[in-house]
Design a protein around this motif. Structure first.
Motif, mmCIF file in Angstrom:
data_model
loop_
_atom_site.group_PDB
_atom_site.id
_atom_site.type_symbol
_atom_site.label_atom_id
_atom_site.label_comp_id
_atom_site.label_asym_id
_atom_site.label_seq_id
_atom_site.Cartn_x
_atom_site.Cartn_y
_atom_site.Cartn_z
ATOM 1 N N ALA A 19 -27.364 -19.044 16.621
ATOM 2 C CA ALA A 19 -28.553 -18.255 16.320
ATOM 3 C C ALA A 19 -29.734 -19.076 15.809
ATOM 4 C CB ALA A 19 -28.200 -17.183 15.289
ATOM 5 N N GLU A 42 -32.624 -13.770 19.799
ATOM 6 C CA GLU A 42 -31.828 -13.561 18.596
ATOM 7 C C GLU A 42 -32.183 -12.251 17.889
ATOM 8 O OE1 GLU A 42 -29.306 -15.272 18.150
ATOM 9 O OE2 GLU A 42 -29.739 -16.948 19.480
ATOM 10 N N LYS A 71 -21.317 -7.528 11.158
ATOM 11 C CA LYS A 71 -22.424 -8.477 11.246
ATOM 12 C C LYS A 71 -22.513 -9.311 9.963
ATOM 13 C CE LYS A 71 -24.112 -6.791 15.191
ATOM 14 N NZ LYS A 71 -24.240 -7.554 16.451
ATOM 15 N N GLU A 242 -25.979 -12.239 13.064
ATOM 16 C CA GLU A 242 -25.022 -12.613 14.093
ATOM 17 C C GLU A 242 -23.739 -11.814 13.908
ATOM 18 O OE1 GLU A 242 -24.305 -16.790 13.576
ATOM 19 O OE2 GLU A 242 -23.110 -16.507 11.762
#
Length: 245
Positions: A19, A42, A71, A242
């Motif tokens: 990322a 991203e 996440k 991410e």
């Protein structure tokens, strides 16, 4: 990767995740940590309050809020000035919902040192706009945070920055490429002036527009390098999200 660093001999080390790419940089004898995000691909967001309306304020709290949906943060940074209650001083949009209107007029402090600007995250790109240009263009931002002053405006330093200034702080901010695909965040590891900090974005990071987030309270989260600056509660936080492995 941040292309200008290698050609200028400022590249020291790099750590890369899927990322974010973070690098340590020295420019004009001042040290910085710089993180570049592919804004076209991203998942970049702003965070202020949790689902109950309570202030997040810390990188750890953002991670806790993201955990139930699988996440986590790859990178984060404080993202704009705030009042004592941590509410944004200027324009703030989170997930398409405006929480604070645009403030176009001058005022006290760094925020009111016009021109200031707005960091806008939208579909496939991120941009730093000078505030009056932002009002004129009226982009549809999924996330937005107004701060100030602008560091770089169309390739030029803010006109009020003085090379011989004695006002030095740890400072952080963001710059964006002309096509909106690069968002480049920087935090100084030394005390720097506005002129020194703006010159980093103009001359090294090569971002035609860049915005100051804050000074003195500046903090950063970088998962790949095990960095998570701590302190009192922050207001708006920008983060790259991410999937948790």
């Amino acid at each position: 990767m941040i292309r200008a660093f290698v050609t200028l001999g400022a590249f020291l080390w790099a750590a890369q995740t899927g990322a974010v790419t973070c690098e340590k940089v020295t420019h004009s004898d001042k040290r910085y940590t710089v993180c570049e995000v592919d804004a076209a691909n991203e998942d970049m967001r702003l965070f202020l309050n949790d689902e109950n309306g309570d202030l997040l304020g810390h990188f750890s709290a953002v991670n806790e809020a993201l955990e139930p949906v699988g996440k986590r943060l790859a990178f984060a940074m404080n993202a704009g000035m705030y009042h004592d209650d941590r509410s944004p001083v200027g324009h703030y949009v989170e997930d398409g919902q405006e929480q604070m209107r645009v403030i176009p007029n001058p005022g006290p402090g760094n925020f009111g040192l016009l021109p200031n600007g707005v960091f806008c995250i939208r579909e496939g790109r991120a941009d730093v706009f000078e505030t009056l240009e932002f009002i004129e263009q009226a982009p549809e931002c999924r996330f937005a945070s107004q701060s100030g002053p602008m560091l770089v405006i169309d390739g030029e330093l803010h006109p009020r920055f003085l090379p011989d200034s004695t006002s030095v702080y740890v400072r952080n901010g963001v710059g964006t490429s002309g096509d909106g695909t690069r968002a480049v965040f920087a935090i100084s590891e030394d005390y720097v002036t506005f002129h020194q900090f703006g010159s980093l974005f103009r001359d090294v990071l090569e971002t035609p527009n860049a915005l100051f987030f804050d000074g003195n309270i500046s903090r950063m989260y970088d998962r790949a390098n095990n960095r998570s600056d701590v302190g009192f509660s922050l207001g708006p936080i920008v983060g790259v999200v991410e999937d948790t492995p």
